[in-house]
Design a protein around this motif. Sequence first.
Motif, mmCIF file in Angstrom:
data_model
loop_
_atom_site.group_PDB
_atom_site.id
_atom_site.type_symbol
_atom_site.label_atom_id
_atom_site.label_comp_id
_atom_site.label_asym_id
_atom_site.label_seq_id
_atom_site.Cartn_x
_atom_site.Cartn_y
_atom_site.Cartn_z
ATOM 1 N N GLY A 109 61.787 23.253 65.238
ATOM 2 C CA GLY A 109 61.576 24.361 64.320
ATOM 3 C C GLY A 109 62.432 24.212 63.078
ATOM 4 O O GLY A 109 63.199 23.266 62.918
ATOM 5 N N GLU A 118 56.736 32.107 66.373
ATOM 6 C CA GLU A 118 56.058 30.896 65.916
ATOM 7 C C GLU A 118 55.204 30.343 67.057
ATOM 8 O O GLU A 118 55.665 29.522 67.842
ATOM 9 C CB GLU A 118 57.087 29.859 65.459
ATOM 10 N N ARG A 153 52.498 28.046 68.977
ATOM 11 C CA ARG A 153 52.038 26.663 68.853
ATOM 12 C C ARG A 153 50.953 26.433 69.904
ATOM 13 O O ARG A 153 51.141 26.767 71.079
ATOM 14 C CB ARG A 153 53.187 25.674 69.091
ATOM 15 N N THR A 167 49.308 26.070 64.392
ATOM 16 C CA THR A 167 50.749 26.320 64.506
ATOM 17 C C THR A 167 51.204 27.244 63.387
ATOM 18 O O THR A 167 50.636 27.250 62.287
ATOM 19 C CB THR A 167 51.574 25.018 64.416
ATOM 20 N N ARG A 168 52.254 28.000 63.679
ATOM 21 C CA ARG A 168 52.935 28.808 62.670
ATOM 22 C C ARG A 168 54.396 28.386 62.644
ATOM 23 O O ARG A 168 55.032 28.289 63.696
ATOM 24 C CB ARG A 168 52.833 30.300 62.976
ATOM 25 N N ASN A 169 54.922 28.122 61.449
ATOM 26 C CA ASN A 169 56.301 27.667 61.312
ATOM 27 C C ASN A 169 57.037 28.500 60.273
ATOM 28 O O ASN A 169 56.453 28.889 59.254
ATOM 29 C CB ASN A 169 56.353 26.193 60.880
ATOM 30 N N LEU A 170 58.313 28.737 60.534
ATOM 31 C CA LEU A 170 59.199 29.413 59.598
ATOM 32 C C LEU A 170 60.284 28.442 59.167
ATOM 33 O O LEU A 170 60.815 27.691 59.989
ATOM 34 C CB LEU A 170 59.838 30.648 60.239
ATOM 35 N N VAL A 217 56.894 30.368 55.042
ATOM 36 C CA VAL A 217 56.014 30.579 56.189
ATOM 37 C C VAL A 217 54.785 29.696 56.033
ATOM 38 O O VAL A 217 54.194 29.618 54.950
ATOM 39 C CB VAL A 217 55.576 32.053 56.304
ATOM 40 N N TRP A 227 51.065 28.392 58.034
ATOM 41 C CA TRP A 227 50.045 28.285 59.081
ATOM 42 C C TRP A 227 49.319 26.959 58.859
ATOM 43 O O TRP A 227 48.891 26.663 57.735
ATOM 44 C CB TRP A 227 49.047 29.426 59.010
#
Length: 780
Positions: free
Chosen positions: A212, A495, A497, A515-518, A547, A549
């Motif tokens: 992450g 987040e 995945r 996926t979602r990442n910060l 952020v 997606w």
Amino acid sequence: MILLLMVILSFVQAQEKVTLNGYIKDSLSGETLIGANLWVKAELKGVTSNQYGFYSITLKKGVYKVLFSFVGYQPKEISIDLHQPQQQNILLVPLSSLMNDVTVYTRKRDNNVKTAQMGKFDLPVSTAKALPSFLGEVDILKTLQLLPGVMSAGEGNAGFYVRGGGPDQNLIMLDDAVVYNTGHLFGFFSIFNADAVKNVSLIKGGMPAQYGGRLSSVVDVTMKEGNENKTQIDAGIGLIASRFSIQGPIIKKKMSYMVSGRRTYIDVLSKPFIPKSSGFKGTGYYFYDLNAKINYQFSDKDRLYLSGYFGRDKFNFNDAQRNFSTLISWGNLTSTLRWNHIFSKKLFANTTLVYNAYDFKLDAGQSNLDFLLSSGIKDLNAKFDMDYYPVPEHRIKFGMQYTYHTFYPSEISGKQDSVQFNPPNPFVKYAREGAIYVQDDWEIGKRIKINYGIRASGFEQVGRYVDYFTDANGIRIDSTVYGAGQKVKTYGGLEPRFTFRYTLNDNASLKFGITRNLQYIHLVSNSNTTLPTDLWVPSTLKVKPEVCWQYAGGYFRNFANGMFETSVEVYYKTMENQIAYESGYTPNSLQDVENSFVFGKGWSYGSEFFINKVKGRLTGWIGYTLSWSWRQFNDLNSGTKFAGNYDRRNDLSVTSTYELSKKWKLSAVFIYASGNPTTLPDKFYFIGGVLSQDYSNINAYRLPAYHRLDLAGTYTPEHKKPRKYKDSWVFALYNAYDHLNPYFIYFSQNGSVNNGNLKVQAKQVTIFPVLPSVTWNVRL
């Protein structure tokens, strides 16, 4: 909750079964093998070893034939009477050590089809060493840039972009320590010495939950642990640098070490060309780096690792005529302490403590004036990860991470004669970052496999910090003071995945991932390339986390009994809270740099095509990317969208390696890329007799297309008499047909206004013509 129920259900189902576990190792060096395969044909079940070579599989009681295999090693099949729990450490023999001719595979033949993971590439270090390299220095990051979706930051630059993201959106780790600047020689080389590297993994899509803090990709680099059977020496002498590595046992089968160093001698080579009478005497440049690792197995269940990296660049410039001198230096320091512990035959734990730092310093003086400019970042990090193998259909991983950041953006001090200049530099920032995660790799029958998980992350800016309030003219009128450790601002979020694989047949599969990442820390640059002067800044009261997606899908297919691996992937990314400098920004260390930021959004999309020939005398791949990357800021470019610095419409790479004979191995790399976007003057006019100019919209123009051919030949002599060492010669040509690739464009003026013959002409700067190199490598 679903994952928790799966763990409980799997535990109940496994009560009547028996577990086989252990480590898979190289038979010659004792190095553990990452991602080695175990297959039980009778059950049509298998597992792979984790990052430390550990494997575990639970089966019904019985007698089984178990096949162990790994890329570039002789497969090993053994019969195991599994009526009670067993531990089996497996030694695999490298194919290169066998006398008979064998077919060496560069990777597991069906790995790209069978796994649920998307966008992952494991780079054998031997592949990087076989390809042509710049001035003979093997560079694993340059090799990764030959893959589809991964683009070079430019000629002679170690930075890279993945699927339209920036260079700071790549998480680059060396033995779990984050590396914030990967470049030597202002980015012409990377810091990774191939002689010290054991394994390199790139993940550009469907990032697992254990990773992450970045939006685009992960590059996970693992150092060698050291030969636990015998002392081994590797060395190389090149045109601009030499390397030396030594590894061996301290206590056989229990404790080993590895030390690897590298240094350039550009300063030494240039010294004879700078006369003693010259005003530039003392000018020079060099870099060096040192990798070291020691590990100790103090029980069957416990092993300690201590590793570190230290590297530095130093550039001296003297000009006696102007009484000016400067020293520019920058470098990374990492140290990692890890403890592996086997709680049970199904449960493997890893506890890690990490310290890493990056700093940049510019020390300059002219006459009686001296000043020092510095910036950097330091981290203290603790991680706890666990691998749980309840049944062969599930591999569950969970853990937690914590990091304490200290940011040092552009501190300045100086003196003139006896007058000291020490501004308060109140812009040092502190932050805490933490995360917990859980994920499961679940095989649902023969056709469906999913990897799903969730990561909960948080970030908190803490004091000491002063938040100033200003009026319309930027004059401070009030402030809020935060004490040491006091909370300033908190961010966080979930987040998710998820990746999915559907097998069409033994040779083909479809995959999909979301996926979602910060990202809580950011690299801000005032140029299109990554430089040591670029600043890392945290999320604060004014700077929000980025952020992203990402949605990706692909078709994967193998042909000719696994000789060819092919894939087609498409992706779409949205990125919020992107950061850039305001229009007309000039560096000013006397004010907080975040006051000069503007914020916007970005999005990118594209398709990637990959053909990889993995066996035979001729191996190599063709990678092609068709992509778009856009940015939009309300405060830039009149609010209209523009091509990002990382937008490149076409990107093509072709690599090949050919085993001509036992003595000769030939290799070639061809690269073609659309020109980078750039901003140029498009109007020239006179004001008071002075030539002035207006610039175009942001990135309205493109540089000419980039293309290059590199060639190399490796000669391994066969000595008539037995010798204690093996050696080889590498002959290479960089930019073999001497194409003048653009580095940047500037405008020159010829003539004068008064004579009416003034001409303004655009000129291209090229830095690398054809460059030959030769390197001698030896192993004792």
